[in-house]
Design an enzyme around this catalytic site. Structure first.
Site, PDB file in Angstrom:
ATOM      1  N   LYS A   9       0.846  -1.202   0.000  1.00 65.04           N
ATOM      2  CA  LYS A   9       0.000   0.000   0.000  1.00 65.04           C
ATOM      3  C   LYS A   9       0.886   1.259   0.000  1.00 65.04           C
ATOM      4  O   LYS A   9       2.114   1.170   0.197  1.00 65.04           O
ATOM      5  CB  LYS A   9      -0.916  -0.039   1.224  1.00 65.04           C
ATOM      6  CG  LYS A   9      -1.918  -1.212   1.194  1.00 65.04           C
ATOM      7  CD  LYS A   9      -2.844  -1.190   2.410  1.00 65.04           C
ATOM      8  CE  LYS A   9      -3.819  -2.357   2.397  1.00 65.04           C
ATOM      9  NZ  LYS A   9      -4.765  -2.299   3.545  1.00 65.04           N
ATOM     10  N   TYR A  49     -12.234  -2.305  -3.287  1.00 69.33           N
ATOM     11  CA  TYR A  49     -12.716  -2.377  -1.910  1.00 69.33           C
ATOM     12  C   TYR A  49     -14.251  -2.324  -1.836  1.00 69.33           C
ATOM     13  O   TYR A  49     -14.812  -1.940  -0.818  1.00 69.33           O
ATOM     14  CB  TYR A  49     -12.096  -1.258  -1.078  1.00 69.33           C
ATOM     15  CG  TYR A  49     -10.694  -1.581  -0.566  1.00 69.33           C
ATOM     16  CD1 TYR A  49     -10.448  -2.760   0.147  1.00 69.33           C
ATOM     17  CD2 TYR A  49      -9.636  -0.709  -0.761  1.00 69.33           C
ATOM     18  CE1 TYR A  49      -9.175  -3.058   0.624  1.00 69.33           C
ATOM     19  CE2 TYR A  49      -8.353  -0.997  -0.283  1.00 69.33           C
ATOM     20  CZ  TYR A  49      -8.139  -2.176   0.409  1.00 69.33           C
ATOM     21  OH  TYR A  49      -6.881  -2.473   0.898  1.00 69.33           O
ATOM     22  N   ASN A 112      -1.782  -0.207   7.175  1.00 66.32           N
ATOM     23  CA  ASN A 112      -1.299  -1.545   7.527  1.00 66.32           C
ATOM     24  C   ASN A 112      -0.465  -2.210   6.421  1.00 66.32           C
ATOM     25  O   ASN A 112      -0.439  -3.419   6.284  1.00 66.32           O
ATOM     26  CB  ASN A 112      -2.452  -2.427   8.009  1.00 66.32           C
ATOM     27  CG  ASN A 112      -3.508  -2.645   6.949  1.00 66.32           C
ATOM     28  OD1 ASN A 112      -3.380  -2.172   5.822  1.00 66.32           O
ATOM     29  ND2 ASN A 112      -4.554  -3.365   7.302  1.00 66.32           N
ATOM     30  N   HIS A 115      -1.859  -5.361   1.277  1.00 69.95           N
ATOM     31  CA  HIS A 115      -3.130  -6.040   1.036  1.00 69.95           C
ATOM     32  C   HIS A 115      -2.868  -7.428   0.501  1.00 69.95           C
ATOM     33  O   HIS A 115      -1.943  -7.627  -0.281  1.00 69.95           O
ATOM     34  CB  HIS A 115      -3.970  -5.273  -0.004  1.00 69.95           C
ATOM     35  CG  HIS A 115      -5.075  -6.111  -0.582  1.00 69.95           C
ATOM     36  ND1 HIS A 115      -6.264  -6.301   0.075  1.00 69.95           N
ATOM     37  CD2 HIS A 115      -5.137  -6.864  -1.707  1.00 69.95           C
ATOM     38  CE1 HIS A 115      -7.022  -7.129  -0.651  1.00 69.95           C
ATOM     39  NE2 HIS A 115      -6.356  -7.476  -1.738  1.00 69.95           N
ATOM     40  N   GLU A 126      -9.374  -9.953  -8.033  1.00 70.76           N
ATOM     41  CA  GLU A 126      -8.405  -8.867  -7.865  1.00 70.76           C
ATOM     42  C   GLU A 126      -7.277  -8.967  -8.896  1.00 70.76           C
ATOM     43  O   GLU A 126      -6.828  -7.948  -9.419  1.00 70.76           O
ATOM     44  CB  GLU A 126      -7.869  -8.880  -6.430  1.00 70.76           C
ATOM     45  CG  GLU A 126      -8.970  -8.487  -5.443  1.00 70.76           C
ATOM     46  CD  GLU A 126      -8.654  -8.776  -3.982  1.00 70.76           C
ATOM     47  OE1 GLU A 126      -7.530  -9.230  -3.680  1.00 70.76           O
ATOM     48  OE2 GLU A 126      -9.536  -8.532  -3.140  1.00 70.76           O
TER      49      GLU A 126
HETATM   50  P1  GTP Z   1      -6.898  -5.926   3.042  1.00 67.53           P
HETATM   51  O1  GTP Z   1      -5.874  -6.955   2.712  1.00 67.53           O
HETATM   52  O2  GTP Z   1      -6.412  -4.509   2.845  1.00 67.53           O
HETATM   53  O3  GTP Z   1      -8.225  -6.199   2.377  1.00 67.53           O
HETATM   54  O4  GTP Z   1      -7.084  -6.050   4.627  1.00 67.53           O
HETATM   55  P2  GTP Z   1      -7.864  -7.167   5.424  1.00 67.53           P
HETATM   56  O5  GTP Z   1      -8.451  -8.168   4.478  1.00 67.53           O
HETATM   57  O6  GTP Z   1      -6.960  -7.664   6.490  1.00 67.53           O
HETATM   58  O7  GTP Z   1      -9.004  -6.323   6.094  1.00 67.53           O
HETATM   59  P3  GTP Z   1     -10.427  -5.901   5.514  1.00 67.53           P
HETATM   60  O8  GTP Z   1     -10.621  -6.410   4.127  1.00 67.53           O
HETATM   61  O9  GTP Z   1     -11.437  -6.242   6.543  1.00 67.53           O
HETATM   62  O10 GTP Z   1     -10.296  -4.307   5.493  1.00 67.53           O
HETATM   63  C1  GTP Z   1      -9.738  -3.671   4.369  1.00 67.53           C
HETATM   64  C2  GTP Z   1      -8.846  -2.553   4.821  1.00 67.53           C
HETATM   65  O11 GTP Z   1      -9.635  -1.528   5.387  1.00 67.53           O
HETATM   66  C3  GTP Z   1      -7.853  -2.894   5.926  1.00 67.53           C
HETATM   67  O12 GTP Z   1      -6.655  -3.408   5.438  1.00 67.53           O
HETATM   68  C4  GTP Z   1      -7.605  -1.563   6.591  1.00 67.53           C
HETATM   69  O13 GTP Z   1      -6.561  -0.866   5.935  1.00 67.53           O
HETATM   70  C5  GTP Z   1      -8.896  -0.830   6.369  1.00 67.53           C
HETATM   71  N1  GTP Z   1      -9.667  -0.811   7.604  1.00 67.53           N
HETATM   72  C6  GTP Z   1     -10.231  -1.848   8.254  1.00 67.53           C
HETATM   73  N2  GTP Z   1     -10.835  -1.432   9.365  1.00 67.53           N
HETATM   74  C7  GTP Z   1     -10.638  -0.088   9.406  1.00 67.53           C
HETATM   75  C8  GTP Z   1     -11.024   0.938  10.305  1.00 67.53           C
HETATM   76  O14 GTP Z   1     -11.676   0.692  11.307  1.00 67.53           O
HETATM   77  N3  GTP Z   1     -10.627   2.208   9.988  1.00 67.53           N
HETATM   78  C9  GTP Z   1      -9.903   2.491   8.865  1.00 67.53           C
HETATM   79  N4  GTP Z   1      -9.555   3.759   8.602  1.00 67.53           N
HETATM   80  N5  GTP Z   1      -9.515   1.556   8.017  1.00 67.53           N
HETATM   81  C10 GTP Z   1      -9.886   0.291   8.282  1.00 67.53           C
HETATM   82 MG    MG Z   2      -9.636  -7.668   2.786  1.00 68.23          MG
END
Ligand code: GTP
Ligand code: MG
Length: 148
Positions: A9, A49, A112, A115, A126
């Site tokens: 990212k 997303y 974080n 992805h 994707e």
């Molecule tokens: P990805 O690999 O990025 O998809 O992450 P993930 O699969 O571990 O998590 P998820 O798909 O549930 O969420 C997608 C992304 O949204 C996360 O990687 C975070 O960067 C972001 N995200 C999740 N929860 C929060 C939140 O509470 N606040 C914010 N600002 N971002 C969030």
């Molecule tokens: Mg995810």
């Protein structure tokens, strides 16, 4: 053999850890089959997303992922989807274990680092969102005989 979509990212690119991320997956035994540094458009971000459209953080998430270049990759290998997710670590870097990418380099959930696709369906979706099939390469590595 399975493929997945992994993406450093904008925070990971800015913090110069693209090489570290690549190195971890290479050393694990996975094979890089496609990669590019790119800016994500608003439209691609919203599609990628799409599952989080109704979440309160959706706007912030799209803004963040389009805020600078990302490094998009396709990796191949046995169970690469779930194994790479384990190497990525929990979504919240404060809960991600040391030794995982998020556990070692992240601190805040919205920054974080990386992805990773979470299922075979999302991997396929994707990969095709980010790459044309001509951008993916197929080649044999002799070292595979020492991995498999
Ligand atoms: P990805 O690999 O990025 O998809 O992450 P993930 O699969 O571990 O998590 P998820 O798909 O549930 O969420 C997608 C992304 O949204 C996360 O990687 C975070 O960067 C972001 N995200 C999740 N929860 C929060 C939140 O509470 N606040 C914010 N600002 N971002 C969030
Ligand atoms: Mg995810």
């Amino acid at each position: 053999i399975q493929k997945t979509f992994l993406m450093v990212k904008p925070d990971g690119v800015q913090r110069s850890i693209i090489g570290e991320v690549i190195s971890r997956f290479e050393k694990k035994g996975f094979q890089l089959v496609g990669a590019k540094l790119m800016h994500i458009s608003q439209e691609l971000a919203e599609t990628h997303y799409g599952e989080h459209k109704e979440k309160p953080f959706f706007g912030e998430l799209v803004k963040f992922i389009t805020s600078g270049p990302v490094f998009a990759m396709v990796w191949e290998g046995e169970n690469v989807i779930s194994v790479s997710r384990q190497m990525v670590g929990k979504t919240n870097p404060q809960e991600a274990l040391p030794g995982t990418i998020r556990g070692d380099y992240g601190l805040i959930v919205d920054k974080n680092i990386i992805h990773g696709s979470d299922s075979p369906e999302s991997a396929e979706r994707e990969i095709s969102l980010f790459f044309e099939s001509e951008e993916l390469t197929f080649y044999k590595k002799d070292a595979d005989a020492w991995i498999y």
